[in-house]
Design a protein around this motif. Structure first.
Motif, PDB file in Angstrom:
ATOM      1  N   THR A   1      49.902  38.107 -20.475  1.00 37.14           N
ATOM      2  CA  THR A   1      49.631  37.011 -21.402  1.00 37.14           C
ATOM      3  C   THR A   1      50.079  37.332 -22.826  1.00 37.14           C
ATOM      4  N   ASP A   2      50.759  38.443 -23.007  1.00 40.24           N
ATOM      5  CA  ASP A   2      51.241  38.828 -24.338  1.00 40.24           C
ATOM      6  C   ASP A   2      52.518  38.075 -24.681  1.00 40.24           C
ATOM      7  N   ASP A   3      52.379  36.792 -24.873  1.00 39.00           N
ATOM      8  CA  ASP A   3      53.471  35.968 -25.356  1.00 39.00           C
ATOM      9  C   ASP A   3      52.866  34.815 -26.164  1.00 39.00           C
ATOM     10  N   VAL A   4      53.711  34.107 -26.881  1.00 35.85           N
ATOM     11  CA  VAL A   4      53.227  33.041 -27.754  1.00 35.85           C
ATOM     12  C   VAL A   4      52.429  32.008 -26.957  1.00 35.85           C
ATOM     13  N   ASP A   5      52.922  31.641 -25.778  1.00 39.94           N
ATOM     14  CA  ASP A   5      52.226  30.654 -24.961  1.00 39.94           C
ATOM     15  C   ASP A   5      50.829  31.137 -24.570  1.00 39.94           C
ATOM     16  N   GLY A   6      50.713  32.395 -24.150  1.00 35.91           N
ATOM     17  CA  GLY A   6      49.409  32.929 -23.748  1.00 35.91           C
ATOM     18  C   GLY A   6      48.406  32.941 -24.890  1.00 35.91           C
ATOM     19  N   VAL A   7      48.830  33.419 -26.042  1.00 37.43           N
ATOM     20  CA  VAL A   7      47.925  33.484 -27.202  1.00 37.43           C
ATOM     21  C   VAL A   7      47.569  32.077 -27.680  1.00 37.43           C
ATOM     22  N   THR A   8      48.553  31.192 -27.709  1.00 40.11           N
ATOM     23  CA  THR A   8      48.299  29.814 -28.144  1.00 40.11           C
ATOM     24  C   THR A   8      47.319  29.119 -27.202  1.00 40.11           C
ATOM     25  N   ARG A   9      47.514  29.289 -25.897  1.00 42.33           N
ATOM     26  CA  ARG A   9      46.596  28.658 -24.934  1.00 42.33           C
ATOM     27  C   ARG A   9      45.181  29.209 -25.074  1.00 42.33           C
ATOM     28  N   LEU A  10      45.042  30.495 -25.329  1.00 44.09           N
ATOM     29  CA  LEU A  10      43.718  31.080 -25.550  1.00 44.09           C
ATOM     30  C   LEU A  10      43.031  30.384 -26.722  1.00 44.09           C
ATOM     31  N   ILE A  11      43.726  30.276 -27.836  1.00 45.52           N
ATOM     32  CA  ILE A  11      43.141  29.693 -29.046  1.00 45.52           C
ATOM     33  C   ILE A  11      42.838  28.205 -28.847  1.00 45.52           C
ATOM     34  N   GLU A  12      43.724  27.502 -28.178  1.00 42.06           N
ATOM     35  CA  GLU A  12      43.490  26.073 -27.951  1.00 42.06           C
ATOM     36  C   GLU A  12      42.308  25.842 -27.012  1.00 42.06           C
ATOM     37  N   ARG A  13      42.146  26.683 -25.998  1.00 41.10           N
ATOM     38  CA  ARG A  13      41.061  26.528 -25.046  1.00 41.10           C
ATOM     39  C   ARG A  13      39.724  26.976 -25.628  1.00 41.10           C
ATOM     40  N   ASP A  14      39.764  28.039 -26.427  1.00 35.37           N
ATOM     41  CA  ASP A  14      38.538  28.608 -26.986  1.00 35.37           C
ATOM     42  C   ASP A  14      38.822  29.036 -28.430  1.00 35.37           C
ATOM     43  N   PRO A  15      38.718  28.098 -29.375  1.00 35.19           N
ATOM     44  CA  PRO A  15      39.121  28.371 -30.763  1.00 35.19           C
ATOM     45  C   PRO A  15      38.384  29.520 -31.443  1.00 35.19           C
ATOM     46  N   ASP A  16      37.228  29.925 -30.927  1.00 34.82           N
ATOM     47  CA  ASP A  16      36.476  31.015 -31.555  1.00 34.82           C
ATOM     48  C   ASP A  16      36.721  32.371 -30.893  1.00 34.82           C
ATOM     49  N   ALA A  17      37.589  32.422 -29.890  1.00 37.35           N
ATOM     50  CA  ALA A  17      37.748  33.644 -29.099  1.00 37.35           C
ATOM     51  C   ALA A  17      38.520  34.754 -29.802  1.00 37.35           C
ATOM     52  N   LEU A  18      39.578  34.420 -30.497  1.00 36.60           N
ATOM     53  CA  LEU A  18      40.410  35.458 -31.117  1.00 36.60           C
ATOM     54  C   LEU A  18      39.953  35.651 -32.559  1.00 36.60           C
TER      55      LEU A  18
END
Length: 142
Positions: A31-48
């Protein structure tokens, strides 16, 4: 103590976070790509959760909560800024997040070969559970 700002990441910062991990984090993930990080933040904005000082990104932790488990990944501190309380501040923020959503236990993913990381997690009060093993299966084609 340095002047430290702890905050959540925005989707537009995905590339900056990936560049930071190349310098400060151990290992890589599918998941170390722009899509993976972006999807994480979009799904759970407080996670990162990020730490910065004087506008410089110096630390990160992913504090993922899926409604069941509190999972910790990518605790990383810029090598030049280690041993200044940044990792502790990030874990404090992650644990506050977990408590606010009703979490009961934080689970950290730590590479076996990452001895400094293992020491840091132990110093933060986490312990290794040898009776569990992670089982993985890549999904789709990479």
């Amino acid at each position: 103590m340095i002047d430290l700002r702890i905050r959540t990441a925005g989707a537009a910062e995905a590339e900056d976070v990936l560049s930071f991990w190349k310098v400060a984090a151990e290992g890589t993930s599918v998941t170390d790509d722009v899509d993976g990080v972006t999807r994480l933040i979009e799904r759970d904005p407080d996670a990162l959760i990020l730490a910065e000082t004087d506008g410089l990104l110096v630390g990160s932790v992913i504090a993922g909560y899926d409604g069941w488990r509190c999972s910790l990944y990518r605790l990383a501190v810029l090598p030049s800024h280690r041993r200044r309380g940044i990792g502790t501040a990030l874990l404090d923020a992650a644990e506050r997040r977990f408590l606010a959503v009703g979490g009961r236990r934080g689970d950290a993913m730590v590479l076996e070969a990452n001895e400094p990381g293992r020491r840091a997690w132990a110093a933060a009060g986490y312990h290794r559970e040898d009776h569990w093993r992670r089982w993985v299966k890549p999904l789709g084609t990479a």
